[in-house]
Scaffold this motif. Structure first.
Motif: not given
Length: 431
Positions: A45-50, A52-56, A107-110, A248-257
């Protein structure tokens, strides 16, 4: 039923010293893994603020789990299972050291970060099917469900303790310390596996008894899949789990929520995961009620439906207390579903197929949630986090109900008292 029978059944810890050592090592590794989960989630999340990337993250772990999990299942039925798990756990430890190094080097490479996560997931996938067969080989048949409940309780405790520790460690010492803890706990798990008795592959004929009434012949499907598809209780159980996690898995949405509703505080992010663990721990502490039931498949259907509805509620919840309550309810439902599914799969599968069937269970039980996280991140990037949570939870509950309606044998199923084609168990008395 006596009140003591509703509490956690600890007989496996007393009856089998190898199981006890395995449980302790795996419990420590689970804590380290949960710390790393939060660290990876926050670092991406810090590297991308996205979102989509946390879902990746789910995609990076899900693909290796899918591919190598099936390979691990085939290996578990052909090589010594202890040796396989020992090698796989050693690979996980090396990948954990790689995470420490990349964090220390700032490291700055996701892409590099996700590559190390994928390598660790792949090693775990190779050993997971064999590891899943350990309780049924180390414990008497009437203690298998209790052994699985103890493992799940340890996992839920790790989910409670791990994220809380992660929040403190990340705030004070950042990512290198968090990944170093995972490396140390993985080493502890490796030490426990090394001390297990040898577990050579079963000698029973490879193609015997794929299912009730099944003809003994080879076909186009691998043996494990034939067993699953010819037994309604097995394919129904797997379909329920895949629907619950994949939709229904929710974990990728936790940072956004967390950022949208609660200011992005990393301590609140840890609370989301800890809330799931609180529910899981509560259900695990009272798991004696579940482990003694023989209608395990029906219980799984009810629990998986409750999981989906609870996560839909999380998507609508505004106050923090209500959000955490929904997550706690989801955690309790998930624990019940995992315990009942695990006992059903291990006791209904002949030992000479158990590695391959366990690999399917592992792929669905682990890769399913990760792919579900990718789905959640993708949908949230197109709509919003609340929409992704609500739609996923309702879709999961509806699909589970549908599986139950079209699968009467699953609804009527009663768990066996002894595992099919039971092998002599390597039970060591506690000392």
């Amino acid at each position: 039923m006596a009140w003591r029978d509703t509490l956690l059944d600890v007989r496996p810890l007393r009856s089998s010293r190898p199981y006890r050592a395995l449980w302790i090592g795996a419990s420590l590794a689970s804590i380290g893994q949960q710390i790393a989960v939060v660290a990876v989630l926050q670092q991406v999340w810090e590297l991308t603020r996205s979102p989509l990337w946390t879902g990746a993250i789910g995609l990076a772990t899900g693909v290796p789990l899918l591919v190598l999990g099936l390979v691990g299942g085939a290996l578990a039925d052909t090589v010594d299972r202890r040796s396989l798990v020992r090698a796989a756990t050693g690979g996980q430890a090396l990948a954990a050291i790689g995470l420490v190094v990349q964090a220390a080097a700032d490291n700055r490479s996701v892409t590099l970060l996700l590559a190390l996560v994928a390598a660790q997931a792949g090693c775990a996938a190779l050993g997971a099917p064999a590891r899943r067969t350990f309780p049924v080989r180390l414990l008497p048949a009437d203690q298998v469900a209790a052994g699985l409940a103890l493992q799940n309780l340890a996992f839920q405790a790790a989910m409670l303790i791990g994220p809380a520790i992660a929040g403190i460690v990340l705030a004070q010492w950042r990512y290198p310390a968090a990944y170093a803890i995972q490396a140390l706990t993985t080493a502890a798990s490796l030490a426990a596996v090394v001390r297990l008795p040898a577990m050579p592959p079963p000698r029973t004929g490879d193609e015997q008894h794929p299912g009730p009434g099944a003809r003994q012949r080879r076909g186009p499907l691998p043996g494990g899949w034939r067993v699953i598809l010819r037994r309604p209780t097995l394919w129904g159980s797997f379909a329920v789990d895949l629907a619950a996690t994949g939709l229904a898995m929710p974990v990728a949405l936790f940072p956004l929520v967390n950022e949208l509703r609660f200011g992005g505080d990393p301590r609140t992010l840890g609370l989301f995961l800890s809330a799931i663990a609180v529910g899981g721990l509560t259900a695990g502490t009272l798991s004696g009620t579940v482990t003694r039931l023989r209608r395990s498949a029906l219980v799984q259907l009810v629990a998986a439906t409750a999981w989906g509805l609870a996560l839909a509620g999380f998507g609508l919840a505004g106050p923090l207390w209500l959000a955490l309550s929904c997550l706690a309810a989801a955690g309790a439902a998930d624990t019940i579903a995992v315990i009942t599914r695990g006992a059903l799969v291990q006791l209904e599968t002949p030992d000479h197929y158990r590695g391959r069937v366990s690999s399917v269970e592992h792929v669905i039980g682990i890769a399913g949630p990760e792919i579900g996280n990718f789905r959640a991140g993708l949908l949230a990037s197109l709509t919003s986090a609340p929409v992704a949570l609500l739609a996923g939870g309702l879709a999961a509950a509806t699909t589970v109900i549908t599986v139950g309606l079209v699968n009467p044998p699953m609804r009527r199923h009663r768990t066996r008292q002894e595992p099919e084609d039971a092998q002599p168990t390597a039970v060591a008395p506690a000392q």
